[in-house]
Design a protein around this motif. Structure first.
Motif, PDB file in Angstrom:
ATOM      1  N   ARG A  88       0.832  -1.209   0.000  1.00  0.00           N
ATOM      2  CA  ARG A  88       0.000   0.000   0.000  1.00  0.00           C
ATOM      3  C   ARG A  88       0.863   1.254   0.000  1.00  0.00           C
ATOM      4  O   ARG A  88       0.567   2.228  -0.685  1.00  0.00           O
ATOM      5  CB  ARG A  88      -0.918   0.016   1.220  1.00  0.00           C
ATOM      6  N   GLY A  89       1.944   1.219   0.792  1.00  0.00           N
ATOM      7  CA  GLY A  89       2.853   2.369   0.841  1.00  0.00           C
ATOM      8  C   GLY A  89       3.488   2.633  -0.510  1.00  0.00           C
ATOM      9  O   GLY A  89       3.586   3.789  -0.954  1.00  0.00           O
ATOM     10  N   LYS A  90       3.921   1.575  -1.188  1.00  0.00           N
ATOM     11  CA  LYS A  90       4.526   1.735  -2.513  1.00  0.00           C
ATOM     12  C   LYS A  90       3.505   2.267  -3.512  1.00  0.00           C
ATOM     13  O   LYS A  90       3.817   3.123  -4.343  1.00  0.00           O
ATOM     14  CB  LYS A  90       5.099   0.409  -3.006  1.00  0.00           C
ATOM     15  N   LYS A  91       2.286   1.758  -3.415  1.00  0.00           N
ATOM     16  CA  LYS A  91       1.240   2.213  -4.331  1.00  0.00           C
ATOM     17  C   LYS A  91       0.951   3.696  -4.098  1.00  0.00           C
ATOM     18  O   LYS A  91       0.798   4.471  -5.047  1.00  0.00           O
ATOM     19  CB  LYS A  91      -0.022   1.379  -4.116  1.00  0.00           C
ATOM     20  N   LYS A  92       0.928   4.089  -2.831  1.00  0.00           N
ATOM     21  CA  LYS A  92       0.678   5.486  -2.498  1.00  0.00           C
ATOM     22  C   LYS A  92       1.803   6.371  -3.026  1.00  0.00           C
ATOM     23  O   LYS A  92       1.556   7.450  -3.581  1.00  0.00           O
ATOM     24  CB  LYS A  92       0.554   5.630  -0.983  1.00  0.00           C
ATOM     25  N   ASP A  94       3.735   5.720  -5.585  1.00  0.00           N
ATOM     26  CA  ASP A  94       3.595   5.769  -7.046  1.00  0.00           C
ATOM     27  C   ASP A  94       2.516   6.771  -7.461  1.00  0.00           C
ATOM     28  O   ASP A  94       2.669   7.499  -8.439  1.00  0.00           O
ATOM     29  CB  ASP A  94       3.264   4.376  -7.613  1.00  0.00           C
ATOM     30  N   MET A  95       1.413   6.777  -6.716  1.00  0.00           N
ATOM     31  CA  MET A  95       0.332   7.717  -7.033  1.00  0.00           C
ATOM     32  C   MET A  95       0.804   9.161  -6.821  1.00  0.00           C
ATOM     33  O   MET A  95       0.467  10.049  -7.609  1.00  0.00           O
ATOM     34  CB  MET A  95      -0.905   7.402  -6.192  1.00  0.00           C
ATOM     35  N   LYS A  99       1.068  12.082  -9.625  1.00  0.00           N
ATOM     36  CA  LYS A  99       0.413  13.377  -9.423  1.00  0.00           C
ATOM     37  C   LYS A  99       1.409  14.524  -9.642  1.00  0.00           C
ATOM     38  O   LYS A  99       1.094  15.512 -10.308  1.00  0.00           O
ATOM     39  CB  LYS A  99      -0.164  13.438  -8.010  1.00  0.00           C
ATOM     40  N   GLN A 100       2.621  14.349  -9.090  1.00  0.00           N
ATOM     41  CA  GLN A 100       3.655  15.366  -9.268  1.00  0.00           C
ATOM     42  C   GLN A 100       4.034  15.497 -10.743  1.00  0.00           C
ATOM     43  O   GLN A 100       4.225  16.611 -11.245  1.00  0.00           O
ATOM     44  CB  GLN A 100       4.893  15.019  -8.444  1.00  0.00           C
ATOM     45  N   ALA A 101       4.132  14.362 -11.421  1.00  0.00           N
ATOM     46  CA  ALA A 101       4.469  14.400 -12.853  1.00  0.00           C
ATOM     47  C   ALA A 101       3.388  15.135 -13.634  1.00  0.00           C
ATOM     48  O   ALA A 101       3.690  15.924 -14.542  1.00  0.00           O
ATOM     49  CB  ALA A 101       4.654  12.978 -13.381  1.00  0.00           C
ATOM     50  N   ARG A 102       2.119  14.899 -13.292  1.00  0.00           N
ATOM     51  CA  ARG A 102       1.016  15.604 -13.977  1.00  0.00           C
ATOM     52  C   ARG A 102       1.099  17.101 -13.717  1.00  0.00           C
ATOM     53  O   ARG A 102       0.923  17.904 -14.628  1.00  0.00           O
ATOM     54  CB  ARG A 102      -0.337  15.064 -13.496  1.00  0.00           C
TER      55      ARG A 102
END
Length: 129
Positions: A88-92, A94-95, A99-102
């Motif tokens: 879950r931490g890794k998924k968070k 990545d999200m 978001k930063q890339a967007r």
């Protein structure tokens, strides 16, 4: 001593000679002295006590085995929860990176003269709006 005209003795004669020497009897006595039957129980009370002790030891071993099994299962559960939390931490993370890339992409297209339409398109997941 070997004599060329003498015939071989029969098996019965050889066995009789061995019995007469007593080697077989001595060997048999040594084996019977080492046998577990001579070292174990001689009375019904002693046999009952030994069986009871064996049952108690078996119960104790079974209880210890069940306890180890429970501990291992609990450990597996802990490992599973730990893995789930890490995932879950890794998924968070990545999200957050996405978001930063967007946001960087939106800022980059907005300053490049793309206007609000391009920024809105990227922020909405690539759909024209």
């Amino acid at each position: 001593m070997y004599h060329p005209f003498r015939t071989m003795p029969s098996v019965n004669d050889e066995l009789a000679a061995l019995r007469a020497q007593g080697a077989v009897r001595t060997h048999a006595q040594t084996l019977s002295a080492k046998s577990p039957r001579n070292l174990t129980l001689s009375t019904p009370e002693a046999e009952e006590a030994a069986l009871k002790a064996k049952r108690e030891a078996d119960k104790l071993k079974k209880k210890e085995a069940e306890e180890r099994l429970r501990k291992n299962q609990a450990g597996m559960g802990d490992a599973s929860v730990k893995h789930s939390l890490e995932w879950r931490g890794k998924k968070k993370e990545d999200m957050e990176r996405a978001k930063q890339a967007r946001e960087i992409l939106v800022k980059g297209t907005a300053t490049a003269g793309g206007g609000k339409g391009a920024a809105a398109a990227v922020g909405a997941g690539g759909k024209e709006g």
